[in-house]
Design an enzyme around this catalytic site. Structure first.
Site, PDB file in Angstrom:
ATOM      1  N   ASP A  60       3.173 126.615  45.871  1.00 52.27           N
ATOM      2  CA  ASP A  60       1.951 126.715  45.076  1.00 52.27           C
ATOM      3  C   ASP A  60       2.395 127.101  43.674  1.00 52.27           C
ATOM      4  O   ASP A  60       2.862 128.225  43.459  1.00 52.27           O
ATOM      5  CB  ASP A  60       1.010 127.781  45.671  1.00 52.27           C
ATOM      6  CG  ASP A  60      -0.320 127.821  44.942  1.00 52.27           C
ATOM      7  OD1 ASP A  60      -0.364 127.427  43.754  1.00 52.27           O
ATOM      8  OD2 ASP A  60      -1.320 128.237  45.555  1.00 52.27           O
ATOM      9  N   ASN A  87       4.221 117.264  37.629  1.00 50.48           N
ATOM     10  CA  ASN A  87       3.010 116.461  37.836  1.00 50.48           C
ATOM     11  C   ASN A  87       1.870 117.256  38.472  1.00 50.48           C
ATOM     12  O   ASN A  87       0.705 116.914  38.289  1.00 50.48           O
ATOM     13  CB  ASN A  87       3.391 115.255  38.721  1.00 50.48           C
ATOM     14  CG  ASN A  87       2.185 114.569  39.317  1.00 50.48           C
ATOM     15  OD1 ASN A  87       1.503 113.801  38.650  1.00 50.48           O
ATOM     16  ND2 ASN A  87       1.898 114.861  40.593  1.00 50.48           N
ATOM     17  N   TYR A 153     -10.470 121.671  31.230  1.00 46.95           N
ATOM     18  CA  TYR A 153      -9.458 120.707  31.701  1.00 46.95           C
ATOM     19  C   TYR A 153      -8.763 120.063  30.493  1.00 46.95           C
ATOM     20  O   TYR A 153      -7.523 119.985  30.447  1.00 46.95           O
ATOM     21  CB  TYR A 153     -10.088 119.630  32.604  1.00 46.95           C
ATOM     22  CG  TYR A 153      -9.067 118.604  33.041  1.00 46.95           C
ATOM     23  CD1 TYR A 153      -8.054 118.942  33.933  1.00 46.95           C
ATOM     24  CD2 TYR A 153      -9.073 117.306  32.512  1.00 46.95           C
ATOM     25  CE1 TYR A 153      -7.076 118.021  34.306  1.00 46.95           C
ATOM     26  CE2 TYR A 153      -8.108 116.380  32.873  1.00 46.95           C
ATOM     27  CZ  TYR A 153      -7.105 116.734  33.771  1.00 46.95           C
ATOM     28  OH  TYR A 153      -6.140 115.821  34.128  1.00 46.95           O
ATOM     29  N   LYS A 157      -4.671 120.141  29.264  1.00 51.61           N
ATOM     30  CA  LYS A 157      -3.801 118.975  29.053  1.00 51.61           C
ATOM     31  C   LYS A 157      -3.310 118.902  27.606  1.00 51.61           C
ATOM     32  O   LYS A 157      -2.213 118.409  27.337  1.00 51.61           O
ATOM     33  CB  LYS A 157      -4.533 117.697  29.490  1.00 51.61           C
ATOM     34  CG  LYS A 157      -4.704 117.620  31.014  1.00 51.61           C
ATOM     35  CD  LYS A 157      -3.352 117.634  31.723  1.00 51.61           C
ATOM     36  CE  LYS A 157      -3.426 117.646  33.229  1.00 51.61           C
ATOM     37  NZ  LYS A 157      -2.122 117.607  33.893  1.00 51.61           N
ATOM     38  N   VAL A 186      -7.165 107.235  36.185  1.00 50.16           N
ATOM     39  CA  VAL A 186      -6.320 106.730  37.272  1.00 50.16           C
ATOM     40  C   VAL A 186      -7.059 106.981  38.585  1.00 50.16           C
ATOM     41  O   VAL A 186      -7.522 108.108  38.837  1.00 50.16           O
ATOM     42  CB  VAL A 186      -4.954 107.457  37.303  1.00 50.16           C
ATOM     43  CG1 VAL A 186      -4.020 106.779  38.296  1.00 50.16           C
ATOM     44  CG2 VAL A 186      -4.323 107.512  35.920  1.00 50.16           C
TER      45      VAL A 186
HETATM   46  P1  NDP Z   1      -4.200 114.181  43.147  1.00 50.03           P
HETATM   47  O1  NDP Z   1      -5.277 115.149  43.487  1.00 50.03           O
HETATM   48  O2  NDP Z   1      -4.114 112.908  43.905  1.00 50.03           O
HETATM   49  O3  NDP Z   1      -2.770 114.884  43.181  1.00 50.03           O
HETATM   50  C1  NDP Z   1      -2.571 116.189  42.710  1.00 50.03           C
HETATM   51  C2  NDP Z   1      -1.246 116.700  43.238  1.00 50.03           C
HETATM   52  O4  NDP Z   1      -1.016 118.008  42.692  1.00 50.03           O
HETATM   53  C3  NDP Z   1      -1.232 116.816  44.736  1.00 50.03           C
HETATM   54  O5  NDP Z   1       0.008 116.406  45.237  1.00 50.03           O
HETATM   55  C4  NDP Z   1      -1.426 118.308  44.980  1.00 50.03           C
HETATM   56  O6  NDP Z   1      -0.748 118.673  46.189  1.00 50.03           O
HETATM   57  C5  NDP Z   1      -0.712 118.902  43.765  1.00 50.03           C
HETATM   58  N1  NDP Z   1      -1.175 120.241  43.441  1.00 50.03           N
HETATM   59  C6  NDP Z   1      -2.414 120.634  43.059  1.00 50.03           C
HETATM   60  N2  NDP Z   1      -2.466 121.963  42.910  1.00 50.03           N
HETATM   61  C7  NDP Z   1      -1.211 122.429  43.208  1.00 50.03           C
HETATM   62  C8  NDP Z   1      -0.625 123.719  43.252  1.00 50.03           C
HETATM   63  N3  NDP Z   1      -1.333 124.821  42.958  1.00 50.03           N
HETATM   64  N4  NDP Z   1       0.682 123.829  43.587  1.00 50.03           N
HETATM   65  C9  NDP Z   1       1.409 122.727  43.876  1.00 50.03           C
HETATM   66  N5  NDP Z   1       0.905 121.484  43.874  1.00 50.03           N
HETATM   67  C10 NDP Z   1      -0.397 121.341  43.537  1.00 50.03           C
HETATM   68  O7  NDP Z   1      -4.411 113.861  41.591  1.00 50.03           O
HETATM   69  P2  NDP Z   1      -3.575 112.930  40.598  1.00 50.03           P
HETATM   70  O8  NDP Z   1      -2.448 112.278  41.262  1.00 50.03           O
HETATM   71  O9  NDP Z   1      -4.549 112.093  39.886  1.00 50.03           O
HETATM   72  O10 NDP Z   1      -3.067 114.043  39.568  1.00 50.03           O
HETATM   73  C11 NDP Z   1      -1.699 114.285  39.313  1.00 50.03           C
HETATM   74  C12 NDP Z   1      -1.552 114.754  37.881  1.00 50.03           C
HETATM   75  O11 NDP Z   1      -1.978 113.722  36.991  1.00 50.03           O
HETATM   76  C13 NDP Z   1      -2.390 115.990  37.518  1.00 50.03           C
HETATM   77  O12 NDP Z   1      -1.620 116.814  36.667  1.00 50.03           O
HETATM   78  C14 NDP Z   1      -3.570 115.389  36.765  1.00 50.03           C
HETATM   79  O13 NDP Z   1      -4.142 116.310  35.882  1.00 50.03           O
HETATM   80  C15 NDP Z   1      -2.896 114.246  36.048  1.00 50.03           C
HETATM   81  N6  NDP Z   1      -3.730 113.170  35.575  1.00 50.03           N
HETATM   82  C16 NDP Z   1      -4.573 112.511  36.437  1.00 50.03           C
HETATM   83  C17 NDP Z   1      -5.348 111.471  35.963  1.00 50.03           C
HETATM   84  C18 NDP Z   1      -6.342 110.764  36.821  1.00 50.03           C
HETATM   85  O14 NDP Z   1      -7.234 110.117  36.256  1.00 50.03           O
HETATM   86  N7  NDP Z   1      -6.235 110.788  38.136  1.00 50.03           N
HETATM   87  C19 NDP Z   1      -5.213 111.018  34.578  1.00 50.03           C
HETATM   88  C20 NDP Z   1      -4.332 111.798  33.766  1.00 50.03           C
HETATM   89  C21 NDP Z   1      -3.589 112.804  34.267  1.00 50.03           C
HETATM   90  P3  NDP Z   1      -1.257 119.755  47.256  1.00 50.03           P
HETATM   91  O15 NDP Z   1      -2.753 119.684  47.294  1.00 50.03           O
HETATM   92  O16 NDP Z   1      -0.587 119.331  48.525  1.00 50.03           O
HETATM   93  O17 NDP Z   1      -0.736 121.051  46.727  1.00 50.03           O
HETATM   94  C1  8X3 Z   2      -7.603 112.800  34.116  1.00 53.59           C
HETATM   95  C2  8X3 Z   2      -8.241 111.690  33.374  1.00 53.59           C
HETATM   96  O1  8X3 Z   2     -10.267 111.037  32.006  1.00 53.59           O
HETATM   97  O2  8X3 Z   2     -10.655 112.074  34.168  1.00 53.59           O
HETATM   98  O3  8X3 Z   2      -6.774 113.520  33.274  1.00 53.59           O
HETATM   99  O4  8X3 Z   2      -9.863 113.385  32.356  1.00 53.59           O
HETATM  100  S1  8X3 Z   2      -9.831 112.080  32.951  1.00 53.59           S
END
Ligand code: NDP
Ligand code: 8X3
Length: 252
Positions: A60, A87, A153, A157, A186
């Site tokens: 975590d 990530n 949020y 970022k 995404v």
């Molecule tokens: P998901 O929810 O699919 O993935 C998030 C990942 O982060 C999971 O593997 C989760 O694993 C892990 N995570 C969350 N909290 C913790 C924690 N406290 N400790 C360790 N691991 C953690 O979302 P995305 O793949 O979309 O997001 C991944 C990254 O991309 C994030 O940083 C997000 O802000 C960023 N992002 C996403 C976008 C989108 O539109 N989807 C666009 C731009 C950026 P677990 O729950 O097993 O811990």
């Molecule tokens: C995640 C993309 O546009 O939902 O960072 O904030 S958005």
């Protein structure tokens, strides 16, 4: 050459696809997240499909003590680290700031900002020691363009982008590279997490948009990691074609 790649938040969405891309490329992987069973599934899948080593550990990133203990141990057991993909991250809630939950704000800051700092701070000594490495931090278009109901949020970022720039400045005398990846919308479980499990509301975010897919981001991360030593890609911003700024999308 087979690299040692550490990906946080590898159990879902973008992080999972990044792990798959590096495995396809032939790199060894050190993966972490909170969900042990998802890590075990991914390890089994990657080791069955590719001739790579995959180490996993639960983490975590909000828990500083856990990060400080487990990250160096895991890296030593893995045999070092060449690339860190920071990530792990999340959004919680989509509300006007004046009505938003402070608990949600704390979770986002603890995960997206403090967690990233804890991890980077424990990985960097290994990179400093070998005078090389690449830190790839997952920012967002939200860090460039604030959008309605997303103040905290978006601020987290923006902090990711600033941290990347600061680390790049402070490690300038080394061969370490630092990159911020800034994706737009995404399609991942991100919105379901944001809306505390409300799948219907989450699906509405992506309705009418040909959203970026997590594998699109993973392709770009791999590309960024594959540049010659002299080339450092500092930032990459990736929009959906129907997206103009952060949350400014044209739905069809
Ligand atoms: P998901 O929810 O699919 O993935 C998030 C990942 O982060 C999971 O593997 C989760 O694993 C892990 N995570 C969350 N909290 C913790 C924690 N406290 N400790 C360790 N691991 C953690 O979302 P995305 O793949 O979309 O997001 C991944 C990254 O991309 C994030 O940083 C997000 O802000 C960023 N992002 C996403 C976008 C989108 O539109 N989807 C666009 C731009 C950026 P677990 O729950 O097993 O811990
Ligand atoms: C995640 C993309 O546009 O939902 O960072 O904030 S958005």
């Amino acid at each position: 050459m087979c690299r040692r790649v550490f990906v946080t938040g590898a159990t879902s969405g973008i992080g999972k696809e990044i792990a798959i891309s590096f495995a396809q490329y032939g790199d060894n992987l050190l993966l972490c997240a909170r969900r042990e069973e998802k890590l075990a599934e991914l390890k089994a899948e990657l080791e069955a499909d590719y001739d790579v080593r995959v180490d996993t550990f639960t983490l975590d990133v909000r828990n500083r003590e856990e990060v400080e203990t487990k990250v160096p141990q895991a890296i030593k057991a893995f045999g070092g680290v060449d690339i860190l993909v920071n990530n792990a991250g999340l959004a919680q809630g989509l509300d006007d700031f004046q009505d938003s939950s402070i608990d949600d704000a704390v979770t986002m800051i603890d995960t997206n900002v403090k967690g990233l700092i804890y991890v980077a701070r424990k990985v960097l000594p290994f990179m400093m020691e070998q005078n090389s490495g690449h830190i790839i931090n997952m920012g967002s278009t939200a860090g460039i363009y604030a959008y309605a109901k997303g103040a905290v949020y978006c601020a987290t970022k923006a902090a990711v982008k600033t941290l990347s720039d600061g680390i790049r400045i402070d490690t300038i005398a080394t061969d370490i590279k630092v990159t911020t990846i800034q994706p737009g919308i995404v399609e991942t479980p991100f919105s379901e997490v944001r809306f505390h499990g409300d799948a219907q509301r989450a699906a509405s975010v992506y309705a009418g948009i040909d959203a970026i897919q997590p594998e699109d981001v993973a392709d770009i991360v791999l590309y960024v990691s594959n540049q010659p030593k002299r080339v450092q890609i500092s930032d990459v911003t990736i929009m959906a074609n129907q997206q103009a700024t952060g949350f400014m999308v044209h739905k069809k």
